[in-house]
Design a protein around this motif. Structure first.
Motif, PDB file in Angstrom:
ATOM      1  N   ALA C 221       8.484  43.407  56.839  1.00  0.00           N
ATOM      2  CA  ALA C 221       8.760  44.657  56.132  1.00  0.00           C
ATOM      3  C   ALA C 221      10.262  44.895  55.997  1.00  0.00           C
ATOM      4  N   ALA C 222      11.009  44.425  56.985  1.00  0.00           N
ATOM      5  CA  ALA C 222      12.459  44.624  56.951  1.00  0.00           C
ATOM      6  C   ALA C 222      13.156  43.579  56.103  1.00  0.00           C
ATOM      7  N   GLY C 223      12.381  42.626  55.539  1.00  0.00           N
ATOM      8  CA  GLY C 223      12.978  41.596  54.690  1.00  0.00           C
ATOM      9  C   GLY C 223      13.519  40.428  55.486  1.00  0.00           C
ATOM     10  N   HIS C 224      13.046  40.273  56.731  1.00  0.00           N
ATOM     11  CA  HIS C 224      13.493  39.139  57.551  1.00  0.00           C
ATOM     12  C   HIS C 224      12.472  38.014  57.472  1.00  0.00           C
ATOM     13  N   TYR C 225      12.987  36.779  57.613  1.00  0.00           N
ATOM     14  CA  TYR C 225      12.088  35.628  57.556  1.00  0.00           C
ATOM     15  C   TYR C 225      11.117  35.638  58.721  1.00  0.00           C
ATOM     16  N   ARG C 226       9.855  35.483  58.400  1.00  0.00           N
ATOM     17  CA  ARG C 226       8.815  35.330  59.416  1.00  0.00           C
ATOM     18  C   ARG C 226       7.998  34.111  59.043  1.00  0.00           C
ATOM     19  N   ASP C 227       7.781  33.277  60.030  1.00  0.00           N
ATOM     20  CA  ASP C 227       6.901  32.142  59.785  1.00  0.00           C
ATOM     21  C   ASP C 227       7.443  31.256  58.665  1.00  0.00           C
ATOM     22  N   LEU C 228       8.643  30.840  58.830  1.00  0.00           N
ATOM     23  CA  LEU C 228       9.331  30.028  57.829  1.00  0.00           C
ATOM     24  C   LEU C 228       8.958  28.560  58.004  1.00  0.00           C
ATOM     25  N   ARG C 229       8.622  27.908  56.905  1.00  0.00           N
ATOM     26  CA  ARG C 229       8.304  26.475  56.987  1.00  0.00           C
ATOM     27  C   ARG C 229       9.129  25.707  55.951  1.00  0.00           C
ATOM     28  N   LEU C 230       9.816  24.725  56.435  1.00  0.00           N
ATOM     29  CA  LEU C 230      10.622  23.870  55.558  1.00  0.00           C
ATOM     30  C   LEU C 230      10.134  22.429  55.748  1.00  0.00           C
ATOM     31  N   ALA C 231       9.590  21.842  54.694  1.00  0.00           N
ATOM     32  CA  ALA C 231       9.033  20.490  54.833  1.00  0.00           C
ATOM     33  C   ALA C 231       9.654  19.554  53.797  1.00  0.00           C
ATOM     34  N   PHE C 232       9.826  18.311  54.204  1.00  0.00           N
ATOM     35  CA  PHE C 232      10.504  17.333  53.357  1.00  0.00           C
ATOM     36  C   PHE C 232       9.716  16.032  53.257  1.00  0.00           C
ATOM     37  N   GLY C 233       9.838  15.401  52.115  1.00  0.00           N
ATOM     38  CA  GLY C 233       9.414  14.018  51.971  1.00  0.00           C
ATOM     39  C   GLY C 233      10.628  13.190  51.571  1.00  0.00           C
ATOM     40  N   GLY C 234      10.604  11.921  51.893  1.00  0.00           N
ATOM     41  CA  GLY C 234      11.698  11.029  51.515  1.00  0.00           C
ATOM     42  C   GLY C 234      12.974  11.216  52.331  1.00  0.00           C
ATOM     43  N   MET C 235      12.910  12.061  53.368  1.00  0.00           N
ATOM     44  CA  MET C 235      14.105  12.320  54.157  1.00  0.00           C
ATOM     45  C   MET C 235      14.052  11.615  55.509  1.00  0.00           C
TER      46      MET C 235
END
Lengths: 156, 750, 304
Positions: C221-235
């Motif tokens: 609600a405050a605009g903060h990241y919750r449950d952030l997922r960053l996934a990559f292929g080829g890295m």
């Protein structure tokens, strides 16, 4: 050892019963066994799209389709599109709009286009570019291919 | 009475089009096999070595197959293209990885695969050289004493002196990469032993090259060699010289087996081991007055020819002649060399050296404009060749001078000035935008260039191209040339051109698959069909009509009457045949040694505009649209002409942005159609083709060459558009995101 | 060209039970499943096949193809909170699924850029997962979604987190007698999300990616990241999640400074390589830039 199996399916409306190694690719079945050479071998890796045929209504690469997965299937190739010498409206549009040059990619493109148009796929330029992205053409820059498809779709 | 309207200028449908669309047009591998044996090639697996021999594995039963090595060759072991340096099968030395060492023919695919696995090539390695500087330093010897296949020097005025006194001198070095032809039908040949000679069918551009080559290889008279080009699935120059080797291989196997042998390359083999466009390094030193007038140009060009000479001596000539572009400069020095390395031999490819030369000069010119603080359009307007201007070879172009007109027309058609301003505004405001757009930069750029019509200098004289027309019993007329249908529409436009000369409807003219018994040698492709061959066909057509009218004793303007008369004359046993051979216009002068004079009878002038958008997060450039304006003299078939331009631009955009041959030890690493990226439909923009028709006076119908030209514009236009988008001058094509992104980030750190 | 296509044997089971029986009986004989065939056929005809015995799954489509919103297994057991995607579901079916589009548009994006139409019509979800190509387009999406794979054998069925399933390059945790039968996507309550999928390749279609990046960011609600997922292929040698970056950024509000911090963290966390498709340098730059721009809030689409 002989590992051949018997397979039954339909090609261009005709029943086919044949003995073949199960991992024989449909491309070789069509070109060598059935002598339907309209389907071209461009890369053998499912990239260029020159061997595109329609299996059970869907465009697929004949070079990546083993005959063992064709049991009971309905296969259509470029030879199915025209009635003897009378070109289909799609083929006629390609002739009138300059959609074929060297012709190596043409059968595959016609089959991909046929599957797309049959299932009511979109015909704006963007949609057709995406639909064509599995078929490589080195001659036309694709522009007249897209025009050909749009003319055929508009005539319907 | 009905007369015939001109057969030229109409979009006559492709003659073999319906067959291609039905799927019953037969390419080589579609022909019934009829017991033809399968063939394959045993190749060297090192780039440079002494060849010690081949060792067949004794566990394989070699009686099941036929093996050919250099020792079996009855004639001369040579691929005779220009220099005669290339053996058909390696002997003594290996000069590139993949060089053919032996050939195998087998009754079935499986036996062939086993045989190819059961033979090894024995070598003793030598130091390879891949880089042109290393080759020039003669670090290792591949060809002659200096590894140079040919040097061409062109001098006009005194470039050295002019550069010393110029107000401003600007230098630039540009590089271009190899390019794979990527025709959709791979290379293939079939040869058949017919008792005392050989019949060869295959995918090729130049059947007569093969007659000479196979006759030498097999030590047979040329009349024992019949070559029948098959319908060919794309070529682009890749089936110009290379089939001379491949056809020889098929012929050797047919000769030794006394059977029919079919030799078809798989895609990966084709990409790894057949010729590519010559990579190039081109250095410019260019002198201007303060207000931007060109006063001196020095161009030093080196092309990487690979292991053997193939077409390189001719490619370097065209490259040199085009190296100063369509610009007027009184003092020019061009030095062009093509060097030997241990790469697979480079060969003919659409444009034939001119694309490399034209890329460098037009990318450099935009760079010069920025250094001079001038608008690149103004710099071009100030220096482009005008009426009676003289090119680098000293050729006075006379009235054949459309550079200014194609430029202005392209600016209008593409709305260049307005869009350039709008894009600059878009880029200035980028940081204030929200969302993904803030990372986008747009640019628009152009290139101005020309392409010489026909073959360079004396080559057209050397080929002495011929065509023939003959009357048939039904009153139709057959046009005979050796021009092969490779997709460009030859069969159709040959009929249109002959019909124009004959003054009959195009349906009256028959065109057939050429063969070297019936069809006269009309020379190679090289954008010549519409213009050089077309001129011959029109002249022949007129002579044919005169002949018929003379025999009949009256003029025959009504085409039906003309046809009936032809039929009647043929039925009465008269032989109606006209042959026509090319000879250059008498006023043309050419000094091959000094490369001075009238290099070509005419030039096709063109301007290409490309607009693009770069995502600065990834360095990916997306071309938004291309406008290509060209003065082709006369459009023979508008639909085909537009198709040539669109396809040529597509190939040019691929070369500019996508098509990166990755080399490792002289072997292409990305030799498949997924990793070597020719453009898909999703990679290409709308391509707008505009034709101007100012007839050239050295052809009866005014047409100039078209086939190669369109691929020459995109690379410099793209690099100039990138400069407009990013403010960075790129010096290399393909200019991949791997080059664009670091350059952009480095600039932003400054 | 393969030396002998007749060396390849095929067993075609009529249903999953028969397939699993066969796999149990022949577990050490090197049989491999044959799904849509795109990978396998290219390998066989490129003379680099991993096996000569193939279990043809064509007749198992009734059981193993399809997308079930309520997570219903074939044995009828419900599993609320999960979407079940049968292993033989084709990429075309993924693209056309309204259910998946509603849950996560990234799946359609990834499927749409995997080869051309011809490949999408044949290639299956399960085939892509088992072949585990480092740059496989759909794989980072499964990672970002915290998907689980369902592995069935004659004697048991187990679910494994997809992250654990991926092992060495092109290797997975599947046992020789196990068949991948489904991938399970958890549906969680995420009122506000920002999503991104980008494949960076040498051309717009029909090329294997240089790198693939996908991100899912929940925002509180405050605009903060919750449950952030960053996934990559080829890295890296396999598709991966940038776990340390995710932790570092969790709870912070999007900003240019946070984007820069994300980029720097990725430089430390990712170790791509040079290969014929691109360079380590380029891959890292694009990963930094795309992730940085995403974290800063400039790119990505809202989804709820």
């Amino acid at each position: 050892m002989n590992n051949d199996h018997v397979f039954r399916f339909h090609v261009n409306g005709q029943p086919v019963e044949m003995q073949a190694p199960p991992m024989q690719r449909l491309l070789d079945v069509l070109r060598e066994t059935l002598r339907l050479t309209g389907t071209k071998n461009g890369c053998g890796q499912g990239i260029c799209g020159a061997c595109t045929v329609i299996v059970n209504g869907q465009a697929v690469s004949a070079c990546l389709t083993p005959v063992v997965q064709l049991e009971g299937a309905d296969v259509q190739t470029v030879e199915y599109l025209s009635d003897r010498d009378c070109l289909s409206s799609l083929q006629q549009s390609f002739l009138e709009c300059g959609g074929t040059q060297c012709g190596s990619c043409t059968p595959g493109i016609l089959m991909a286009a046929t599957a797309h148009l049959r299932r009511g796929g979109g015909t704006n330029t963007e949609e057709l570019r995406e639909m064509l992205s599995g078929n490589l053409c080195r001659c036309t820059g694709y522009i007249k291919i897209i025009e050909s498809m749009q003319q055929a779709a508009a005539a319907k | 009475m009905k007369t015939t309207e001109s057969a030229l200028g109409n979009s006559v449908p492709r003659r073999e089009g319906a067959a291609k669309l039905r799927g019953d047009a037969q390419f080589l591998d579609d022909l019934p096999r009829d017991g033809a044996w399968f063939a394959g090639t045993v190749r060297a697996n090192v780039p440079h070595a002494r060849l010690l021999g081949v060792r067949p594995d004794t566990r394989f039963d070699w009686d099941r197959v036929v093996l050919v090595t250099a020792a079996d060759i009855p004639g001369e072991n040579v691929v005779p293209v220009v220099l005669r340096d290339q053996p058909s099968l390696a002997e003594g030395f290996i000069r590139y990885h993949g060089q053919p060492v032996a050939l195998v023919a087998a009754p079935d695919k499986e036996t062939l695969a086993l045989a190819l696995e059961s033979i090894s090539v024995l070598t003793s390695p030598l130091e390879p050289v891949f880089d042109i500087d290393d080759a020039l330093a003669a670090k290792t010897s591949i060809f002659g004493e200096d590894n140079v296949f040919r040097t061409v020097e062109i001098n006009k005025g005194d470039a050295n002196a002019a550069l010393q006194t110029a107000d401003v001198v600007i230098e630039g070095e540009h590089h271009t990469g190899a390019q794979e032809h990527a025709y959709l039908e791979p290379q293939g040949m079939q040869a058949e032993w017919n008792g005392d000679g050989i019949t060869i069918r295959g995918s090729m551009q130049c059947p007569y090259y093969l007659v000479k080559a196979v006759a030498e290889l097999l030590d047979l008279p040329q009349e024992k060699i019949l070559v029948i080009p098959n319908l060919t699935g794309g070529a682009f120059g890749g089936k110009d010289d290379f089939p001379t080797m491949l056809g020889g291989h098929a012929a050797l196997l047919a000769w030794k087996t006394r059977k029919t042998v079919r030799l078809i390359y798989e895609r990966g083999e084709d990409m790894r081991f057949t010729s590519k466009r010559h990579p190039a390094r081109i250095r410019h030193r260019t002198g201007f007055t303060h207000d931007g007038r060109l006063v001196g140009m020095q161009v030093e060009m080196v092309l990487n020819g690979g292991a053997y000479g193939t077409m390189s001596p001719l490619v370097i000539s065209r490259a040199a002649i085009h190296a100063a572009g369509p610009y007027q400069c009184d003092n020019i020095h061009i030095s062009a060399r093509v060097v030997a390395t241990n790469h697979p031999p480079s060969g003919a490819f659409r444009g034939f050296g001119a694309p490399q030369a034209l890329f460098a000069v037009d990318a450099h010119l935009d760079y010069c404009a920025s250094k001079l603080g001038m608008d690149p359009l103004e710099l071009r307007r100030k220096n482009l060749i005008r009426r009676n201007g003289t090119l680098a070879t000293g050729q006075n172009v006379g009235d054949d001078a459309s550079a200014g007109e194609v430029l202005e027309r392209a600016l209008r058609e593409s709305d260049f000035i307005t869009r350039r301003e709008a894009y600059a505004e878009f880029n200035r405001e980028a940081d204030s935008r929200r969302g993904a757009d803030r990372f986008l930069r747009r640019g628009i750029g152009l290139s101005l260039f020309m392409h010489g019509t026909g073959l360079s200098g004396y080559e057209e004289v050397f080929f002495h191209s011929g065509v023939a027309l003959h009357g048939n019993a039904d009153g139709s007329i057959t046009a005979l040339t050796s021009q092969v249908e490779v997709g460009q529409g030859t069969r159709t436009i040959v009929a249109q051109l002959a019909a124009e000369g004959l003054g009959v409807p195009v349906e009256y003219v028959l065109t057939e698959q050429p063969d070297t018994n019936q069809h006269p040698d009309s020379g190679p492709m090289a954008s010549r069909t519409a213009t050089i061959i077309g001129g011959l066909l029109i002249t022949a057509g007129k002579r044919f009509r005169e002949d018929v009218e003379r025999r009949q004793g009256s003029l025959l303007p009504d085409p039906l009457v003309f046809r009936a008369t032809v039929a009647k004359l043929v039925a009465s046993g008269e032989r109606l045949e006209v042959r026509e051979h090319y000879s250059p216009p008498p006023e043309m002068r050419w000094d091959e040694e000094k490369h001075q004079g009238d290099a070509y009878p005419a030039y096709t002038w063109s301007c290409c505009v490309a607009a693009l958008e770069v995502d600065t997060l990834t360095g990916e450039a997306v071309v938004l649209d291309v406008t290509a304006v060209q003065d082709v003299g006369k459009v023979v078939n508008p639909m085909f002409a537009a198709g040539q331009v669109q396809g040529g631009v597509a190939q040019g955009l691929g070369w500019a942005l996508l098509e990166n041959v990755v080399w490792k030890n002289g072997v292409m690493q990305n030799a498949n159609l997924a990793d070597y990226s020719i453009p898909t439909a999703m990679d290409l923009p709308p391509i707008h083709a505009v034709f101007l028709e100012h007839p050239q006076h050295r052809a009866p119908h005014g047409a100039k060459g078209l086939g190669e030209l369109p691929m020459e514009g995109p690379a410099p236009a793209v690099v100039n558009a990138l400069r407009s988008a990013l403010g960075i001058h790129f010096r290399r094509v393909p200019v991949t995101p791997e080059i664009i992104l670091p350059a952009w980030e480095a600039r932003n750190l400054e | 060209m393969p030396t002998n296509i007749s060396d390849h044997h095929v067993f075609t089971p009529r249903d999953v039970t028969e397939a699993l029986q066969f796999m149990a009986l022949h577990r050490d004989e090197g049989w491999r499943p044959l799904a849509g065939g795109s990978e396998v056929m290219a390998q066989i005809y490129g003379n680099r096949a991993a096996a000569t015995g193939w279990i043809n799954l064509a007749q198992l489509r009734d059981q193993l193809a399809g997308i079930h919103e309520d997570g219903t297994h074939e044995d009828g057991i419900h599993d609320d909170g999960w979407v079940r995607i049968g292993a033989l579901t084709t990429l075309t079916e993924l693209r056309r699924s309204a259910v998946l589009q509603a849950i996560c548009p990234l799946i359609r994006r990834a499927a749409a850029v995997t080869g051309g139409v011809q490949r999408q019509n044949r290639a299956t979800v399960g085939g892509r997962i088992v072949s585990a190509s480092p740059a496989g387009e759909t794989l980072p999406v499964w990672l970002a979604l915290d998907a689980e794979v369902e592995l069935s054998s004659r004697d048991a069925t187990r679910c494994v987190a997809y992250r654990q399933f991926l092992q060495e390059p092109r290797q997975t945790a599947i046992a020789p007698d196990e068949l991948l039968t489904a991938i399970m996507i958890p549906i969680r309550d995420r009122p506000r999300q920002r999503l991104l999928f980008r494949k960076v390749a040498s051309r717009a279609a029909g090329a294997i990616g240089k790198m693939v990046f996908t991100a899912i960011a929940g925002l509180d609600a405050a605009g903060h990241y919750r449950d952030l997922r960053l996934a990559f292929g080829g890295m890296g040698p396999r598709p991966l999640r940038a776990c340390e970056a995710e932790q570092l950024l969790e709870g912070h509000a999007p900003s240019d400074a946070l984007g820069a911090q994300a980029a720097d963290q990725l430089s430390a966390e990712l170790t791509p390589i040079d290969d014929l498709r691109s360079t380590a340098d380029y891959r890292l730059r694009t990963a930094r830039n795309l992730a940085g721009a995403f974290i800063a809030g400039h790119i990505g689409e809202q989804h709820s």
